[in-house]
Write an enzyme that holds these catalytic residues in place. Structure first.
Site, mmCIF file in Angstrom:
data_model
loop_
_atom_site.group_PDB
_atom_site.id
_atom_site.type_symbol
_atom_site.label_atom_id
_atom_site.label_comp_id
_atom_site.label_asym_id
_atom_site.label_seq_id
_atom_site.Cartn_x
_atom_site.Cartn_y
_atom_site.Cartn_z
ATOM 1 N N GLU A 391 4.955 10.515 3.547
ATOM 2 C CA GLU A 391 3.819 11.452 3.571
ATOM 3 C C GLU A 391 4.113 12.691 4.417
ATOM 4 O OE1 GLU A 391 3.451 8.197 3.701
ATOM 5 O OE2 GLU A 391 2.024 7.703 2.108
ATOM 6 N N HIS A 458 -7.796 0.553 2.755
ATOM 7 C CA HIS A 458 -7.872 1.229 1.456
ATOM 8 C C HIS A 458 -9.297 1.715 1.201
ATOM 9 C CE1 HIS A 458 -4.120 -1.002 0.863
ATOM 10 N NE2 HIS A 458 -3.841 -0.181 -0.124
#
Ligand SMILES: Cc1ncc(C[n+]2csc(CCOP(=O)(O)OP(=O)(O)O)c2C)c(N)n1
Length: 652
Positions: A391, A458
């Site tokens: 990322e 999540h």
């Protein structure tokens, strides 16, 4: 090498040394505040910058004055930069070498060291895509290689064959920490093997070795793009910065490396070869001394920066944002929220040939939520890029693409994973325009939110983390038509935009959505329902909970405001409504403490105190992580508590 080249290298090599010697005097005289010395390491900066073409980007660190001088920056501008004067490159907003300049193709560092390397990847990616035969050179110290950014950026560059030279200045110390406490590898070229790339090691104190190596590598990379790691062995003859001293370095090391001084040795070589003589040395030195004195004179005569609050705020963003784009016709189709985002992105890809989408599993697989299904077939692998799980490097690459004339969308697989790229967003993307005028034309897509039974990693609402960061925009649509218009607006916007898209809305709601491309203005709320009793301010899934509550609970006439943009949020719409109704409830899915609701409540209290008939109410999720099992998750989420609070507020 011709005598001319040898002499040019000599002149280039002594200039940063002489500037530094002057800076050390000024430091002692209290005329400058701080100095990061590169004395002893000049051959690397100078050799690299001399070997590259003038239109190739270099990303130096805090010891690379030679890069700046070789690129021919007028000395007064450099000195003004060091002094925080208006003639520098950052309007007094950032210090020393933390500056960039498109004119000189230099992209300066942020203090965090490693993130530079991901930015270099993005610059090189733009060259790779456009088949421009350019090399990008990025510097790091040996200490900086311990950062995850080093690993990520080399990893990305190796799988994408990016034309980058990673220059490691191995000077034996990271601040005071010796190499033995920083890493266990014997030499950095060994690390190159691990990334499947070439590694070259040179004596970093020998200008000819550095120059020849970089020249050879660069020529080869321009023809066959690929990353190369170049280890330059050297030594820092002064402290990390002047105030920190050198007590931690044994004298024997100074003696040993003093004998390897890059300037004295090169000078002796040129004298021995009778390429220069003492008169020539004196002449060159006199010329440089004069240039330094002239530069300083201009800088010292320059006025200090005068604060201008309006300018400070304006410069957070590049202002020439795209104008609103209306749909070309009234043709509409029923679309799900997810399809609307896909549609907006696809049309933006058709419209902007310099737009690149990057993310994990987004190409052939279409992304874990299938938002980019079919994109790779339509736009090709160059523009629709599967990324390694990196990322930070990829977000840095977004800035690099922007520097090299590209737009990008970076998909976080789940908003939760943005933590691994947090630094690039808040320190690089967000601050770069304010610091030195370089916009980061990057949209970060954030599949967000709970109510999907996905547990603590999540499901998080992460928007408040970014709400506090000047230089970012945050949008968060609740309806398909806004999802399409806002993703398009985010892409059209030249600034970094965090685009939150709720996973629970992807396939659960539909709306008639314009088939043509259009934008929805960033910064404007949507009044979903109008009423007189009270105001509900919310966004995302909260809008749907509020609509459900108003249907279920009879007799409440409310203004329901969907913020749509969180940063900057639409104060005018909210405050006007509260002035009308006199009561307000702010609700978000995010946890309560430190949530965006706190800021909105406080502005309402300040601006609408005299209009309020009840204390403003804030409702958010429990201040815990997001639990997985359904009963716990719905207990965590504020949907039911909102209904109770709404009834209570209505009857206040
Ligand atoms: C992420 C981060 N952590 C800590 C620091 C503080 N810091 C500044 S320079 C430095 C040492 C850097 O060592 P190296 O990369 O070897 O470069 P050198 O200064 O030796 O040239 C440290 C720890 C920082 N700037 N960034």
């Amino acid at each position: 090498m011709s005598n001319e080249t040898l002499i040019d290298l000599y002149k280039a090599l002594i200039k940063p040394r002489m500037i530094e010697e002057k800076m050390l005097v000024l430091l002692r005289q209290g005329k400058i505040a701080k100095w990061f010395s590169g004395i002893g390491q000049e051959a690397i900066s100078v050799g690299v910058a001399m070997a590259l073409n003038r239109d190739e980007y270099i990303l130096p660190m805090h010891r690379n004055l030679g890069v700046f001088t070789v690129r021919g920056i007028p000395l007064n501008r450099l000195f003004s930069q060091f002094q925080g004067k208006p003639g520098g490159f950052t309007k007094g907003r950032d210090r020393s070498f933390h500056m960039g300049s498109q004119e000189y193709k230099i992209i300066g560092m942020i203090s965090h060291l490693g993130p530079q390397m991901g930015v270099a990847d993005g610059i090189a990616l733009a060259d790779l895509i456009t088949k421009t035969p350019h090399v990008t050179a990025v510097f790091t110290g040996d200490g900086g290689t311990s950062e995850g950014d080093f690993h990520e950026s080399l990893n990305v560059a190796s799988v994408w064959n990016l034309p980058v030279i990673y220059i490691i200045e191995n000077n034996g110390y990271g601040l005071s920490t010796p190499s033995s406490e920083q890493f266990r590898c014997k030499q950095f070229v060994d690390k190159a093997i691990g990334y499947g790339i070439e590694g070259v090691k040179v004596d970093g104190n020998n200008i000819l070795e550095v120059y020849e190596a970089v020249d050879r590598i660069a020529r080869s990379i321009r023809e066959h793009p690929r990353p190369v790691l170049l280890e330059c062995v050297t030594f820092r003859m002064r402290g990390h910065e002047e105030a920190s001293g050198t007590k931690y370095v044994p004298q024997a090391l100074f003696d040993e490396w003093g004998r390897k001084d890059p300037i004295r040795n090169y000078e002796e070589f040129l004298l021995n070869e009778e390429i220069i003589n003492e008169d020539f040395i004196n002449m060159v030195r006199a010329e440089i001394r004069e240039a330094i004195d002239k530069g300083l004179e201009i800088t010292f005569a320059e006025k200090d920066v005068e604060p201008d609050t309006a300018l400070e705020l304006k410069d957070l963003f590049r202002q020439e944002n795209a104008i609103a784009i209306p749909p070309a016709s009234n043709s509409k189709t029923e679309k799900r929220y997810l399809d609307a985002i896909t549609d907006g992105m696809r049309q933006a890809m058709q419209r902007h040939h310099n737009l690149v989408i990057m993310g994990q599993d987004i190409a052939e697989y279409g992304g874990v939520f299938k938002a980019t299904t079919g994109f790779v077939d339509e736009f090709g692998k160059d523009r629709v890029r599967n990324t390694p799980i990196c990322e930070s490097a990829i977000l840095g690459a977004g800035l690099g693409l922007s520097i090299n004339k590209h737009k990008s969308i970076v998909e976080m697989q789940f908003a939760d994973f943005v933590t691994c790229g947090f630094n690039q967003i808040v320190n690089n993307l967000a601050k770069s325009h304010y610091r030195w005028g370089q916009n980061a034309d990057v949209v970060v897509r954030m599949p967000t939110g709970a109510a999907v039974g996905a547990g603590p990693f999540h499901s998080q609402s992460t928007e408040a983390w970014f709400f506090h960061v000047p230089g970012l925009k945050i949008v968060y649509p609740a309806f398909p038509s806004d999802a399409k218009g806002l993703i398009a607006a985010a892409i059209e916007d030249n600034n970094p935009v965090m685009f939150f898209e709720h996973k629970a809305l992807y396939r659960s709601i539909t709306e008639e959505v314009h088939d043509d491309y259009y934008t929805t203005e960033i910064g404007k709320a949507r009044v979903v329902k109008e009423g007189d009793d009270l105001t509900i301010v919310t966004y995302g899934l909260g809008v749907h909970w509020a609509m459900e509550a108003l249907t279920e609970i009879k007799g409440i006439s409310a203004d329901l405001i969907d913020l749509r943009t969180l940063l900057p949020w639409d104060k005018e719409t909210v405050l006007n409504s509260v002035r009308k109704t006199g009561k307000v409830i702010i609700m978000h899915e995010d946890t309560l403490t430190g949530g965006i609701g706190g800021e909105i409540t406080s502005v309402i209290a300040e601006e609408c105190f005299n209009f309020l008939d009840a204390p403003p109410v804030r409702i958010g999720a429990l201040d815990t992580p997001v639990p997985m099992s359904s009963a716990l998750e719905w207990n965590f989420l504020p949907k039911d508590r909102f209904k109770t609070a709404l009834i209570k507020l209505a009857s206040f």
